[in-house]
Design an enzyme around this catalytic site. Structure first.
Site, PDB file in Angstrom:
ATOM      1  CG  ASP A   1     115.036 -14.430 -44.306  1.00 22.20           C
ATOM      2  OD1 ASP A   1     115.729 -14.117 -45.289  1.00 22.20           O
ATOM      3  OD2 ASP A   1     115.514 -14.596 -43.169  1.00 22.20           O
TER       4      ASP A   1
ATOM      5  CG  ASP B   1     116.610  -6.198 -30.279  1.00 27.26           C
ATOM      6  OD1 ASP B   1     116.660  -7.136 -29.458  1.00 27.26           O
ATOM      7  OD2 ASP B   1     115.534  -5.687 -30.642  1.00 27.26           O
TER       8      ASP B   1
END
Length: 501
Positions: free
Chosen positions: A90, A238
């Protein structure tokens, strides 16, 4: 004591009591570690036919370490017809060209590797991982951040755990490529060792929930989907996915003997950014998931540990008023002898400070460190933890207030030894007001230190010095890096631009 003096001491005592609860939790983790230390994980069996694996490499503006990561993953010892690599880039800077060129080089060499670039960064890292899954071929998905350098045998040593159909994720221990770079990196390594050597092992082997750490782990793709997929309403996607998946019944495996090397931040600003993101994300995850965990069909011990794990950073909220009250209570109690010390300071040191010493000494001992190696950095580790209080308390307040911020990466510079300078590296810290607050607290602690020295009263001096050094070091380092970054950016803006001709 006057009513005002008594109220100050009572407030101080209550803060110590609350902090001691979280401090005592370290003893519980160490107990569980040693109780289950020899319950070594082993695969249920071996795959006759290995599963297809997709390796995802989420990257954003990491020009100094991207090529190192891709080259390391390209050496993975796994059948090429069963291996796919996705570089999920990105980036908005030169990293794009570096990553794309590296991908093309390995693709021409016969590797199934793809360069995937998004322009909107929706969902940040979680969004990149989720987007990558829509293109992935593998039934297992490994993830490595830009600063990691996985060993070639990583997949060979992890995939067989998935012969057990209940296993949803396997996490490995983080190593430290540049541990000896500076005092700061040594301290970070010890902090991470406590988490990865003691906490993770204790939680996993005692049947409690533990979490994927965002990198150096491998997932069963079905488990990701079962847990609700990657979501980006917290900064710790996460941690969020890990708890959601385990509540669905999936089992996780932690392999402390399998170490995946990584680079820890070498600058205070990067370290604080990382810690801010983790602290804020953990509280966001607590607010999101604790109501679900409370109603989940899991043992009460799992629920209690989940609460302690997810809310641990609330302790930093208590550190700030404690820091403000500490010099005041010192002044109040100097004239009252040792009785108040016995009932206030000693229990706090036993539950909070001594627990830190025991916890981190144990993590170093379990790695075979000598006695001197186990303790020589501990005073600085303790001071650093205190010095982060302003940074972490701000993160917790932002989470509790629902203040949304973007995912701020932790820039890495590809340095290993103290001779590798970062002064001319591109990624620089911003100049903020926070170091002024930290330095003000350091100055405030200095008043308390001088007061005690002047009166020859030394029983609280070590505690005050830890606060003074912690806030002073964190504040000065942050201010220096911020000023350096400001002038570096100004110099780049003033530099003549290359001609278009």
């Amino acid at each position: 004591m006057s009513a005002i003096e008594l109220s100050v001491v009572v407030a101080y005592a209550l803060l110590l009591l609350l902090l001691s609860v979280y401090g005592s939790h370290r003893y519980a983790m160490a107990y569980l570690y040693y109780r289950h230390k020899y319950r070594l994980p082993s695969p249920m069996g071996r795959f006759e036919r290995l599963p297809r694996v997709t390796i995802q490499l989420p990257i954003f503006n990491e020009m100094y370490v991207t090529e190192r990561l891709i080259d390391a993953v390209a050496k993975m010892d796994y059948p090429r017809d069963l291996l796919e690599i996705q570089v999920l880039d990105d980036s908005t800077d030169e990293t794009q060209g570096i990553a794309h060129a590296c991908v093309e080089r390995h693709r021409k060499g016969g590797l199934d590797i793809a360069y995937v670039h998004r322009t909107n960064r929706k969902g940040f890292k979680a969004g990149a991982l989720e987007h990558g899954l829509t293109l992935a071929k593998g039934e297992l998905v490994a993830v490595f951040d830009a600063d990691f350098v996985p060993e070639p045998d990583f997949l060979r040593r992890t995939v067989d755990f998935f012969t057990d159909p209940q296993i949803g994720m396997v996490q490995t221990r983080w190593g430290h490529l540049n541990r000896s770079y500076s005092l700061l990196t040594e301290a970070q390594a010890i902090l991470l060792d406590g988490h990865f050597v003691i906490e993770h092992t204790a939680r996993n082997r005692s049947g409690l929930f533990f979490n994927f750490n965002g990198t150096a782990g491998i997932w069963r793709r079905e488990a990701i989907a079962s847990g609700g997929g990657w979501q980006h309403d917290t900064l710790t996607e996460d941690l969020d996915l890990s708890y959601r998946t385990q509540m669905k019944g999936w089992k996780f495996v932690y392999l402390p003997h399998l170490v995946t090397p990584a680079e820890v931040p070498v600058e205070m600003s990067a370290f604080k950014s990382q810690q801010h993101r983790w602290a804020k994300g953990s509280i966001q995850t607590a607010l999101k998931l604790l109501p679900l965990i409370r109603r989940a069909d899991v043992p009460k011990a799992v629920k209690r540990e989940a609460f302690m794990h997810l809310t641990a950073n609330l302790g930093y909220l208590m550190m700030i008023p404690l820091a403000i009250l500490l010099p005041i209570t010192v002044v109040v109690r100097v004239s009252h002898g040792a009785l108040e010390v016995l009932f206030l300071d000693l229990p706090f040191f036993a539950a909070a400070t001594f627990s830190v010493v025991f916890f981190y000494v144990a993590s170093q001992r379990e790695q075979g460190k000598t006695r001197w190696e186990r303790v020589k950095y501990l005073p600085f580790v303790m001071a650093l933890g205190i010095g982060l209080a302003v940074n972490q308390a701000r993160a917790v307040v932002e989470a509790l207030m629902g203040y949304e911020t973007g995912f701020t990466r932790t820039p890495k510079h590809g340095v290993k030894s103290a001779g590798d300078s970062v002064a001319k590296k591109r990624y620089k810290a911003a100049l903020t007001f926070q170091p002024i607050v930290e330095l003000a607290l350091a100055g405030y602690m200095t008043y308390g230190v001088l007061y005690l020295v002047e009166r020859g009263v030394y029983y609280s001096l070590p505690f005050l010095v830890l606060f003074q050094v912690g806030f002073g070091y964190v504040g000065l380092a942050s201010l220096y890096e911020g000023v350096r970054g400001y002038f570096a950016r100004s110099a780049r803006q003033m530099a003549p631009q290359p001609s278009a001709e």
